[in-house]
Write an enzyme that holds these catalytic residues in place. Structure first.
Site, short mmCIF file in Angstrom:
data_model
loop_
_atom_site.label_atom_id
_atom_site.label_comp_id
_atom_site.label_asym_id
_atom_site.label_seq_id
_atom_site.Cartn_x
_atom_site.Cartn_y
_atom_site.Cartn_z
N SER A 136 10.74 -1.64 5.10
CA SER A 136 11.20 -0.31 5.51
C SER A 136 10.67 0.01 6.89
CB SER A 136 10.68 0.75 4.52
OG SER A 136 10.90 2.05 5.00
N ALA A 148 1.37 6.22 -0.25
CA ALA A 148 1.08 4.79 -0.35
C ALA A 148 2.27 3.94 0.05
CB ALA A 148 0.66 4.45 -1.78
N TYR A 149 3.46 4.51 0.11
CA TYR A 149 4.66 3.72 0.36
C TYR A 149 4.60 3.03 1.72
CZ TYR A 149 9.60 2.45 0.71
OH TYR A 149 10.77 1.75 0.85
N GLY A 150 4.33 3.80 2.77
CA GLY A 150 4.27 3.22 4.10
C GLY A 150 3.19 2.17 4.23
N LYS A 153 4.28 -1.02 2.39
CA LYS A 153 5.33 -1.73 3.12
C LYS A 153 4.75 -2.42 4.36
CE LYS A 153 8.97 -1.09 0.54
NZ LYS A 153 9.65 -2.23 -0.12
N THR A 183 20.61 6.03 -2.42
CA THR A 183 20.16 5.52 -3.71
C THR A 183 19.32 6.61 -4.36
OG1 THR A 183 18.11 4.61 -2.76
CG2 THR A 183 20.06 3.16 -2.78
#
Length: 227
Positions: A136, A148-150, A153, A183
């Protein structure tokens, strides 16, 4: 003989679009799904609507035991691995529940690495392999996404570079950014369809021999890791 691809998180969204695209291109596709029933439902829809047959594999990339149990059963035939499964828990990194950070790290980074460690050696032995890590733009150190997503990734991006350098030249390992896709994660206001978001992954999964490795792609073009 057709190549065989395993797509994790393949029962919906970008993953399902990747499954469909690879099947249309003539690959034998294994649809990896944490929930076998949902995987079967997606596979039946592909067969009913598009006449495409895919195999369903129950696989939870957030569970090391699941990967350890399942990966050896397909290692001798998986030529292409698409690490698509991912989660986006709510919250800020410094305050969100620790279990959400651990789950994100498992699904978004360590699970893909564990699958690569399990499947890439057999690819190398056969002299052919392609790995696509769905990353991403939020994994860029200049624009880390929420919570935590960034961070996870960015971890996946680092794994991509390191693994690509360690793998033999016959195994091409790259990452891709699908963009903002409509999505359950991207939401209904996103600018791209699932098929549009899947296009670069489908392209990277079928790179010719001698193609790029250890790169990040968007719209089928290499882009800087910090963009």
């Amino acid at each position: 003989m057709a190549r065989t691809a395993l797509v994790t998180g393949g029962n919906r969204g970008i993953g399902l679009a990747i499954v469909e695209g690879l099947a249309r291109d003539g690959l034998e596709v294994i649809l990896g799904a944490r929930d076998k029933a949902k995987g079967d439902e997606a596979a039946e829809a592909l067969q009913r609507t598009h006449g495409l047959r895919v195999e369903v594999l129950e696989l939870d990339v957030g569970d090391p035991a699941s990967i350890e149990s399942v990966a050896p059963t397909v290692a001798d035939r998986v030529d292409v691995l698409v690490n698509n499964a991912g989660i986006l828990p709510d919250g800020n990194l410094m305050t969100m529940p620790w279990e959400d950070i651990e789950a994100s790290t498992r699904v978004n980074a360590l699970g893909p690495l564990q699958l690569m460690r399990a499947l890439v050696p057999a690819m190398a032995d056969r002299g052919y392999g392609r790995v696509v890590n769905v990353s991403s733009g939020w994994g860029s150190l200049h624009g880390l996404g929420p919570g935590a997503y960034g961070v996870t990734k960015a971890y996946l991006n680092a794994i991509t570079v390191k693994a690509a350098g360690e793998a033999p030249r016959s195994v091409l390992i790259n990452a891709m950014c699908p963009g903002w896709v409509r999505t359950s994660m991207g939401g209904p206001g996103a600018t791209l369809s699932a098929a549009e978001g899947a296009d670069t992954a489908i392209y990277l999964a079928q790179l010719p021999d001698g193609g790029p490795r250890g790169r990040l792609f968007r719209d089928r073009r290499p882009v800087p890791w910090d963009e």
